[in-house]
Every structure is written in C-alpha cells, then in structure tokens.
Write an enzyme that holds these catalytic residues in place. Structure first.
Site, short mmCIF file in Angstrom:
data_model
loop_
_atom_site.label_atom_id
_atom_site.label_comp_id
_atom_site.label_asym_id
_atom_site.label_seq_id
_atom_site.Cartn_x
_atom_site.Cartn_y
_atom_site.Cartn_z
N LYS A 188 93.27 18.14 -19.28
CA LYS A 188 93.22 19.15 -18.81
C LYS A 188 93.80 20.60 -17.52
O LYS A 188 94.68 20.12 -17.12
CB LYS A 188 92.00 18.55 -17.53
CG LYS A 188 90.43 20.14 -17.32
CD LYS A 188 90.53 20.84 -15.83
CE LYS A 188 91.43 21.19 -15.43
NZ LYS A 188 91.79 22.34 -15.25
N GLU A 263 101.33 15.00 -7.74
CA GLU A 263 102.64 15.50 -7.31
C GLU A 263 101.26 17.18 -6.53
O GLU A 263 100.68 17.32 -7.19
CB GLU A 263 102.95 16.34 -8.83
CG GLU A 263 103.95 15.32 -9.60
CD GLU A 263 104.28 14.27 -8.85
OE1 GLU A 263 105.34 14.83 -7.81
OE2 GLU A 263 105.33 13.25 -9.55
N CYS A 297 105.99 24.26 -6.10
CA CYS A 297 105.81 23.56 -5.51
C CYS A 297 106.80 22.63 -4.30
O CYS A 297 107.12 22.48 -3.29
CB CYS A 297 105.59 22.01 -5.76
SG CYS A 297 105.94 21.37 -7.07
N GLU A 398 101.48 26.18 2.64
CA GLU A 398 102.28 26.46 1.35
C GLU A 398 101.38 28.16 1.41
O GLU A 398 100.67 28.16 0.52
CB GLU A 398 101.87 25.45 0.53
CG GLU A 398 102.13 25.54 -0.61
CD GLU A 398 102.41 24.62 -2.24
OE1 GLU A 398 101.20 23.70 -2.27
OE2 GLU A 398 103.36 24.36 -2.38
P1 NAD Z 1 94.63 23.64 -7.72
O1 NAD Z 1 94.72 22.39 -7.53
O2 NAD Z 1 93.48 24.74 -7.07
O3 NAD Z 1 94.50 23.35 -9.45
C1 NAD Z 1 95.44 22.54 -9.89
C2 NAD Z 1 94.64 21.69 -11.11
O4 NAD Z 1 93.29 21.01 -11.32
C3 NAD Z 1 93.82 22.58 -12.30
O5 NAD Z 1 94.15 22.38 -13.51
C4 NAD Z 1 92.64 22.87 -11.59
O6 NAD Z 1 91.46 23.63 -12.48
C5 NAD Z 1 92.42 21.69 -11.48
N1 NAD Z 1 91.38 21.84 -10.03
C6 NAD Z 1 90.61 22.17 -9.33
N2 NAD Z 1 90.14 21.62 -9.37
C7 NAD Z 1 89.70 20.14 -9.64
C8 NAD Z 1 88.79 18.99 -9.51
N3 NAD Z 1 87.40 19.63 -8.25
N4 NAD Z 1 89.11 18.30 -9.41
C9 NAD Z 1 89.42 18.03 -9.90
N5 NAD Z 1 90.58 19.55 -10.21
C10 NAD Z 1 90.45 20.19 -10.46
O7 NAD Z 1 95.93 24.08 -7.66
P2 NAD Z 1 96.96 25.13 -8.06
O8 NAD Z 1 96.78 26.68 -7.14
O9 NAD Z 1 96.38 25.61 -9.83
O10 NAD Z 1 98.56 25.27 -8.10
C11 NAD Z 1 99.12 25.78 -7.32
C12 NAD Z 1 99.04 23.77 -6.53
O11 NAD Z 1 99.86 22.80 -7.28
C13 NAD Z 1 100.83 24.48 -5.25
O12 NAD Z 1 99.94 24.15 -4.00
C14 NAD Z 1 101.83 23.55 -5.72
O13 NAD Z 1 102.57 23.24 -4.81
C15 NAD Z 1 101.15 22.33 -6.51
N6 NAD Z 1 102.97 21.72 -7.35
C16 NAD Z 1 101.80 20.67 -7.38
C17 NAD Z 1 103.89 20.19 -8.39
C18 NAD Z 1 104.30 19.03 -8.09
O14 NAD Z 1 105.06 18.25 -8.98
N7 NAD Z 1 103.78 18.29 -6.51
C19 NAD Z 1 103.97 21.39 -9.18
C20 NAD Z 1 103.14 22.39 -9.52
C21 NAD Z 1 102.50 22.87 -8.07
#
Ligand code: NAD
Length: 512
Positions: A188, A263, A297, A398
């Site tokens: 997804k 992650e 991140c 963050e």
């Molecule tokens: P997010 O958690 O809002 O969304 C990430 C993904 O999860 C999206 O595909 C979203 O549609 C999905 N999602 C949202 N709600 C969900 C649920 N209830 N159940 C399952 N999936 C769900 O994060 P974002 O705002 O899109 O991305 C930014 C975040 O990602 C930041 O916190 C960043 O630090 C983190 N990030 C971490 C890494 C890493 O490798 N540690 C890499 C990139 C981004």
C-alpha cells in the site's frame, strides 16, 4: 495504464490503475496527485478500498500456497529482481523526473538520491537473493547422532506500507527482499505518492513475476493500511511512516502475532565537537536538516553546538543559508524545493509558533517565503531556531520540515546526554577532526545510525533502521532477507538404530 511522459519540460497527466492479482484494476473514484510546487495535476490514480485489499491478500495467499514463486529457485528469483533493476536504470531519466514531480523534491537531489540511490539497492538485494544461504546444516553437537538443518523459508503474504516522502527506496527495501526470499507481497503506497510503486509493479509484470505475487493497492491508510495490519492471512507487515501510525500498525498486528518491521520517526541529534572543521560542519549541518526540505526521517534536526562556538557557528549558518535558492524544484539551479502539502506546511509553521511561545528564538526564517513564485504550492523558509531548551516541543517532536533546533552544550558528556534525551533513536551525527573522540561519541549515542562528518548516507550493504521508538528491525544490509524468512530447524537421523537417541531418558533400556 497510461504513463506520464514529458516533452520539453511539459508533463502530460497520466492515469494509473492499481495492480491486483496480475490485473490492472480501476475504480470510479480517483486520487489526484498534485505537484507540491505548483499544485498542478501530475496524475490520477485508482482509489482502492478494503475490498481491494482483501482481494489482493486472497490472491497472494493462494499464490503462496501453490508455491509458484516460493518454489522458484533463488537464482531465478534474483534474475527477475535484476531485470526490474535494469529496466529502472534504463528508464531513469523519465522516472526520476516523475518521482521528483510527485514528491516535490529538487531534481538535482532526486536524480541521484531519491531515485538514483534506489538502483544500487535493487542490484544489491538481487545479488543477495542469489547468494543467500537458504539452507545450512551439519552434525548436531552432543550425545545424539542426528544431523540438523536450518531452512530459511518464505513467511507467506507480506504487506508493505510506504510513506510519501521518498517512496521509491522505501518500497524497494521492502518489496525486493520480500520477493527475493520467496514471499508474496501486497503493497500500500501512500495515497499522495504511489507512482513509483506502480511503476515497480509494471516492471515486475514485464519481468515475468507470476501474477498475484506482487499486488499494489492504492488506498488510504486508515482503511486499506489498517486492513493489511489486521488481516489474518497477512503474516508479516513492514511499515515506514510516523511513530504514531507505527504504534497503531503494531497494535493491529498483535492479534495475529504478525512479524513486524517498523521504520518510524526521528529527531536526529547532530553534534559538532569543538575540534570540527567549521566550513565542513556548517555546510554539513545545513545538509542534515535541509535536504528534501527536511522531509527525511533521518534528518539532523537537533543541532548540538559547543557553547564556545555557538554564536559564530549560527552566524555562519545564517550567512550560508541566505545564499540558497528556493524555488522551482525542476530547475537544476534550485537548492530548496517545497514541502509536500498544505497540511505539512501548516504543521511546520505551528511547530515554529510553539517554539516562539515556549521562549525559543527564530534566528532565521520561520515563515512562508514571499514572492509570486510562492503563491502556488507549499513553501516554508529554511528555519534556524536558537535558545532551545531540551523540554521544548521543537526539541522533542518530529517537525518533518526545513527547521533545526539549536542547543548549546559544555562537555562531550553533556552533548551525548542531550542527544540521547529523546524517545527517538534513528540517526545521529558527529563532526570532529579527531577520529578517537568522534568514535567515542558515536559509540555512546543511542541511535541505529551515526555518521561522522557526513549525513544521509544509506549504502545498500549496511542496515538502515532505528532504536527506541524509531523502529523495530532493519532494512537493507546483509540481514535484509532474514527479516523476510522464518528459520525452520529440521533434525534427521537415518542410521536406523536406537544408538544415540534420547529415548532411554524416558523409556529406559528396551526389554530383551
Ligand atoms: P504516516 O504514518 O501518516 O503514513 C505512512 C503510511 O501509513 C502511508 O502510506 C499512510 O497511508 C499509511 N497509514 C496511515 N494511517 C494508517 C493506519 N491507521 N494503518 C495503516 N497504515 C496507515 O506518515 P507520513 O506522514 O506519510 O510520513 C512521514 C513519517 O514517516 C515521518 O514521521 C517520518 O519520520 C517517517 N519516515 C520514517 C522513515 C524511516 O525509515 N524510519 C522513512 C521515511 C519516513
């Protein structure tokens, strides 16, 4: 599927369907993918729902059970992965541009990093599949005469949830090792940035991956993502995103005891020691928090400066940041592009306001840049916040934008204590000209990754991931396939006799 193509800088809008059970599936309603820089339509995408997720898992389960891909020899699986890597390399100009448009990254950074850096990861994970020891064994040690084997077997249906910030490498880190290990996969992507994952699916189809082995459901997190986390037939879930959503995924996975890789977020401490080369460290500190407008991140968003150097260092950063050019991300001269969405911009600005309200000083930036080119799209100035205290939200949470929180320290021990005073532990950095001192600090940091005199390095041969609430498990590196296999122990004794058996401990000596 209609594919975007670009002629002389003007991009034709394309429509993308999702990929379920080897078929390209459309829906009546669509997501709109808009450029974060101009708000222009880049593409429309099928809007999947829970029924599509269920269908994808059902197909992936039956393909796993049939063994179509799981029983394909690893060398042949590796060959399919390599074909996809080769096709992405061949299409790199077109795809890097599409990727940059989708996520709003500057083309100068997106080509080599957000897109280009994924290519060696694809090759590495294909090679790892070819040489991975799926079976090892030998005689057992001890009183028994049996031998043993450990088989690393595919887990089953693996789900992958990918965020919008740098979707290609993050998707590759999940899809390639999962398929390399023989699993079936349901991905997804983020609803705002699904195009690279759909392009991966397209190339896997062309490379001959059996239908239903890789499925992409383009849907919302709270419906499709949550369903994948709780679905009883999904055996493993790999998630990249915010820590808050990661917790919810982990809770959803608990009922069926899924394998989980997470992650999550970070608040990277960037420690400048007083013997650092200042020119390098000033540019390094800016690179750490400004690359991709801070939407990484692993960004270095807490800058820890020796009190003796604080004022000089901040003044030099401000001098340097003034030279950076903000604007059209598709122009190779541009240094900084937009942030991803209006919601993201507003969240970043709210964090800057909270820093002011808690007594910090916005030493540079802090607003939306002014000018006609910033009337469309989502923009935030590079922002340097000083007088930050460790308890402030700007030091703890963050922000995910081009904002750095600067803290002063007096001793190396205090710097380490400040750095470790966080629920996160993804990335960290040390700037020093003394290797021993830098390594001492690096070893004391609670962090999955530490860069000495650099930032943002994620080479394929090394694991990527965090400690504490930054995640669980690692992606990439030599253990990448371990995360997508179950270890099965098989012991065997073909001697035919009772010698060397444990029977006698329970049954005694057999009667004559
Ligand atoms: P997010 O958690 O809002 O969304 C990430 C993904 O999860 C999206 O595909 C979203 O549609 C999905 N999602 C949202 N709600 C969900 C649920 N209830 N159940 C399952 N999936 C769900 O994060 P974002 O705002 O899109 O991305 C930014 C975040 O990602 C930041 O916190 C960043 O630090 C983190 N990030 C971490 C890494 C890493 O490798 N540690 C890499 C990139 C981004």
């Amino acid at each position: 599927m209609t594919v975007l193509h670009s002629t002389n800088g003007s991009t034709t809008v394309g429509h993308f369907r999702m990929f379920v059970g080897g078929e390209w599936v459309d829906t009546d309603e669509h997501f709109e993918i808009r450029s974060p820089a101009t708000e222009e339509l880049v593409a429309t995408v099928a809007r999947g729902d829970v029924a599509h997720a269920n269908r994808a898992v059902a197909v992936a389960t039956s393909v796993h059970q049939a063994g179509t891909w799981r029983l394909t020899p690893p060398a042949e699986r590796a060959a399919v992965l390599r074909k996809v890597a080769d096709r992405f390399a061949e299409r790199s100009v077109e795809l890097a541009e599409l990727h940059a448009r989708e996520i709003g990254a500057t083309i100068r950074l997106a080509e080599p990093m957000h897109f280009g850096a994924a290519l060696p990861h694809m090759q590495y994970l294909a090679d790892l599949t070819a040489r991975y020891e799926f079976e090892q064994g030998g005689p057992l040690v001890g009183p028994v005469l049996a031998s043993g084997r450990v088989r690393r077997e595919a887990i089953g249906v693996c789900a992958a949830i990918v965020p919008w910030n740098i979707p290609l490498p993050l998707a590759v880190w999940k899809i390639f090792p999962a398929l390399g290990a023989g699993n079936t996969v349901v991905v997804k992507p983020d609803e705002n940035a699904p195009l690279m994952v759909l392009e991966l699916a397209r190339e896997f189809e062309a490379a001959g991956l059996p239908p239903g082995t890789l499925n992409v459901v383009t849907g919302e997190g709270e419906s499709v993502g949550a369903r994948l986390a709780t679905h009883p037939d999904v055996r493993k879930i790999a998630f990249t995103g915010s820590t808050e959503t990661g917790r919810s995924v982990m809770r959803g996975a608990a009922d069926t005891v899924k394998r989980v890789t997470l992650e999550l977020g970070g608040k990277g401490p960037n420690i400048v020691l007083d013997d650092a080369d200042l020119d390098t460290a000033v540019d390094g500190a800016l690179f750490a928090f400004l690359a991709h407008s801070g939407q990484g991140c692993e960004s270095g968003t807490r800058l820890l400066l020796p009190r003796s150097l604080h004022d000089t260092f901040v003044a030099r950063m401000i001098g340097r940041v003034k030279t950076l050019r903000i604007g059209d991300p598709m122009d190779y001269e541009t240094d900084l592009g937009p942030v991803h969405s209006a919601a993201q911009r507003d969240r970043i600005l709210a964090y800057i306001d909270s820093a002011r309200a808690e007594g910090a000083t916005v030493a540079y930036g802090g607003s939306v840049p002014q000018g006609p080119e910033f009337e469309r799209g989502f923009w935030v100035e590079p922002t340097i916040v000083t007088d930050v205290r460790p308890h402030m939200r700007i030091a703890r949470e963050e922000v995910f934008g081009p904002v750095v929180a600067v803290l002063a320290y007096d001793t190396d021990e205090e710097a380490v204590a400040l750095a470790n005073d966080s629920e996160y532990g993804l990335s960290a950095g040390v700037w020093s000209s003394d290797a021993r001192r830098a390594f001492d600090v690096a070893e004391a940091l609670e962090s999955g990754m530490v860069w000495i005199n650099d930032w943002h390095l994620a080479p394929p041969e090394y694991p990527f991931g965090g400690v504490k609430q930054s995640g669980l498990g690692r992606e990439g590196g030599p253990g990448a396939l371990d995360e997508y296999t179950e270890a099965k122990f098989i012991s065997y004794d073909l001697s035919g006799g009772l010698d060397g058996k444990l029977y006698s401990l329970v049954l005694g000596t057999p009667p004559d």
